[in-house]
Design a protein around this motif. Structure first.
Motif, PDB file in Angstrom:
ATOM      1  N   ASP A   3     -16.895  -9.976  22.543  1.00 25.87           N
ATOM      2  CA  ASP A   3     -15.874  -9.019  23.003  1.00 25.87           C
ATOM      3  C   ASP A   3     -16.521  -7.823  23.690  1.00 25.87           C
ATOM      4  O   ASP A   3     -16.036  -7.329  24.706  1.00 25.87           O
ATOM      5  N   ARG A   4     -17.629  -7.350  23.146  1.00 26.45           N
ATOM      6  CA  ARG A   4     -18.342  -6.223  23.753  1.00 26.45           C
ATOM      7  C   ARG A   4     -18.948  -6.619  25.095  1.00 26.45           C
ATOM      8  O   ARG A   4     -19.040  -5.803  26.004  1.00 26.45           O
ATOM      9  N   LEU A   5     -19.373  -7.872  25.230  1.00 25.13           N
ATOM     10  CA  LEU A   5     -19.891  -8.326  26.517  1.00 25.13           C
ATOM     11  C   LEU A   5     -18.823  -8.228  27.605  1.00 25.13           C
ATOM     12  O   LEU A   5     -19.117  -7.865  28.742  1.00 25.13           O
ATOM     13  N   VAL A   6     -17.590  -8.553  27.235  1.00 23.23           N
ATOM     14  CA  VAL A   6     -16.488  -8.430  28.190  1.00 23.23           C
ATOM     15  C   VAL A   6     -16.308  -6.957  28.577  1.00 23.23           C
ATOM     16  O   VAL A   6     -16.148  -6.635  29.763  1.00 23.23           O
ATOM     17  N   GLU A   7     -16.376  -6.054  27.590  1.00 16.50           N
ATOM     18  CA  GLU A   7     -16.284  -4.617  27.885  1.00 16.50           C
ATOM     19  C   GLU A   7     -17.439  -4.167  28.777  1.00 16.50           C
ATOM     20  O   GLU A   7     -17.253  -3.354  29.687  1.00 16.50           O
ATOM     21  N   LEU A   8     -18.625  -4.703  28.510  1.00 17.33           N
ATOM     22  CA  LEU A   8     -19.784  -4.371  29.323  1.00 17.33           C
ATOM     23  C   LEU A   8     -19.584  -4.842  30.763  1.00 17.33           C
ATOM     24  O   LEU A   8     -19.871  -4.099  31.709  1.00 17.33           O
ATOM     25  N   GLN A   9     -19.080  -6.055  30.940  1.00 16.25           N
ATOM     26  CA  GLN A   9     -18.798  -6.559  32.280  1.00 16.25           C
ATOM     27  C   GLN A   9     -17.799  -5.662  33.000  1.00 16.25           C
ATOM     28  O   GLN A   9     -17.960  -5.359  34.180  1.00 16.25           O
ATOM     29  N   ASP A  10     -16.761  -5.223  32.287  1.00 18.70           N
ATOM     30  CA  ASP A  10     -15.761  -4.321  32.876  1.00 18.70           C
ATOM     31  C   ASP A  10     -16.392  -2.996  33.281  1.00 18.70           C
ATOM     32  O   ASP A  10     -16.107  -2.458  34.346  1.00 18.70           O
ATOM     33  N   PHE A  11     -17.264  -2.467  32.421  1.00 25.15           N
ATOM     34  CA  PHE A  11     -17.941  -1.205  32.725  1.00 25.15           C
ATOM     35  C   PHE A  11     -18.804  -1.362  33.975  1.00 25.15           C
ATOM     36  O   PHE A  11     -18.774  -0.509  34.871  1.00 25.15           O
ATOM     37  N   ARG A  22     -24.170   7.204  25.525  1.00 25.34           N
ATOM     38  CA  ARG A  22     -23.780   6.951  24.136  1.00 25.34           C
ATOM     39  C   ARG A  22     -22.443   7.620  23.821  1.00 25.34           C
ATOM     40  O   ARG A  22     -21.640   7.113  23.037  1.00 25.34           O
ATOM     41  N   GLU A  23     -22.194   8.743  24.460  1.00 24.59           N
ATOM     42  CA  GLU A  23     -20.963   9.512  24.226  1.00 24.59           C
ATOM     43  C   GLU A  23     -19.737   8.860  24.863  1.00 24.59           C
ATOM     44  O   GLU A  23     -18.633   9.355  24.713  1.00 24.59           O
ATOM     45  N   TYR A  24     -19.928   7.766  25.573  1.00 22.79           N
ATOM     46  CA  TYR A  24     -18.834   7.124  26.305  1.00 22.79           C
ATOM     47  C   TYR A  24     -17.783   6.527  25.374  1.00 22.79           C
ATOM     48  O   TYR A  24     -16.680   6.231  25.776  1.00 22.79           O
ATOM     49  N   GLY A  25     -18.117   6.349  24.134  1.00 20.55           N
ATOM     50  CA  GLY A  25     -17.162   5.775  23.189  1.00 20.55           C
ATOM     51  C   GLY A  25     -17.726   4.528  22.549  1.00 20.55           C
ATOM     52  O   GLY A  25     -18.937   4.351  22.459  1.00 20.55           O
ATOM     53  N   GLY A  26     -16.863   3.642  22.136  1.00 23.85           N
ATOM     54  CA  GLY A  26     -17.266   2.433  21.424  1.00 23.85           C
ATOM     55  C   GLY A  26     -18.315   1.612  22.153  1.00 23.85           C
ATOM     56  O   GLY A  26     -19.307   1.187  21.571  1.00 23.85           O
ATOM     57  N   PHE A  31     -23.823  -0.257  23.003  1.00 29.97           N
ATOM     58  CA  PHE A  31     -24.945  -0.532  23.895  1.00 29.97           C
ATOM     59  C   PHE A  31     -26.203   0.209  23.433  1.00 29.97           C
ATOM     60  O   PHE A  31     -27.313  -0.294  23.600  1.00 29.97           O
ATOM     61  N   HIS A  32     -26.031   1.359  22.817  1.00 23.31           N
ATOM     62  CA  HIS A  32     -27.179   2.071  22.238  1.00 23.31           C
ATOM     63  C   HIS A  32     -27.831   1.196  21.160  1.00 23.31           C
ATOM     64  O   HIS A  32     -29.059   1.067  21.117  1.00 23.31           O
ATOM     65  N   LYS A  33     -27.019   0.590  20.314  1.00 25.10           N
ATOM     66  CA  LYS A  33     -27.550  -0.304  19.274  1.00 25.10           C
ATOM     67  C   LYS A  33     -28.206  -1.541  19.882  1.00 25.10           C
ATOM     68  O   LYS A  33     -29.232  -2.014  19.384  1.00 25.10           O
ATOM     69  N   VAL A  34     -27.627  -2.062  20.948  1.00 23.39           N
ATOM     70  CA  VAL A  34     -28.214  -3.210  21.646  1.00 23.39           C
ATOM     71  C   VAL A  34     -29.608  -2.840  22.149  1.00 23.39           C
ATOM     72  O   VAL A  34     -30.566  -3.610  21.999  1.00 23.39           O
TER      73      VAL A  34
END
Length: 103
Positions: A3-11, A22-26, A31-34
């Motif tokens: 699900d996060r990969l889909v958000e990353l693609q959208d970003f 990091r302050e961008y939200g969820g 992505f910081h943890k990644v």
């Protein structure tokens, strides 16, 4: 993770990069943890998740370099009369801000 990969693609589609603050939200926290998982070469990440990021074209070596931050520094100018002056300037953090004349 998927699900996060889909958000990353959208970003990436919206902003044209994957330098997510990091302050961008969820997605920023995720992505910081990644990036931390990549730096510390966590086994599960490297075996299962990292290949998915590579398929998307995400270069984790670039991602972990982070942004260069602009800092406000003082430039010290010394002329041959030993007059010392300062002037404000913005400089990308390159390390050396010594400056001054060689008399």
């Amino acid at each position: 993770f998927e699900d996060r990969l889909v958000e990353l693609q959208d970003f990436i589609r919206e902003h044209g990069h994957y330098n997510i603050p990091r302050e961008y939200g969820g997605i920023g926290d995720w992505f910081h943890k990644v990036k931390q998982n990549f730096v510390f070469r966590k086994k599960n990440f490297m075996e299962k998740q990292y290949p998915l990021l590579l398929e998307m074209g995400v270069d984790m070596n670039v991602a972990v370099q982070g942004r260069r931050r602009r800092r406000r520094k003082k430039k010290h100018d010394v002329n041959c009369n030993n007059d010392v002056g300062t002037e404000d300037f913005d400089e990308v953090n390159t390390g050396d801000v010594s400056g001054g004349a060689n008399c």
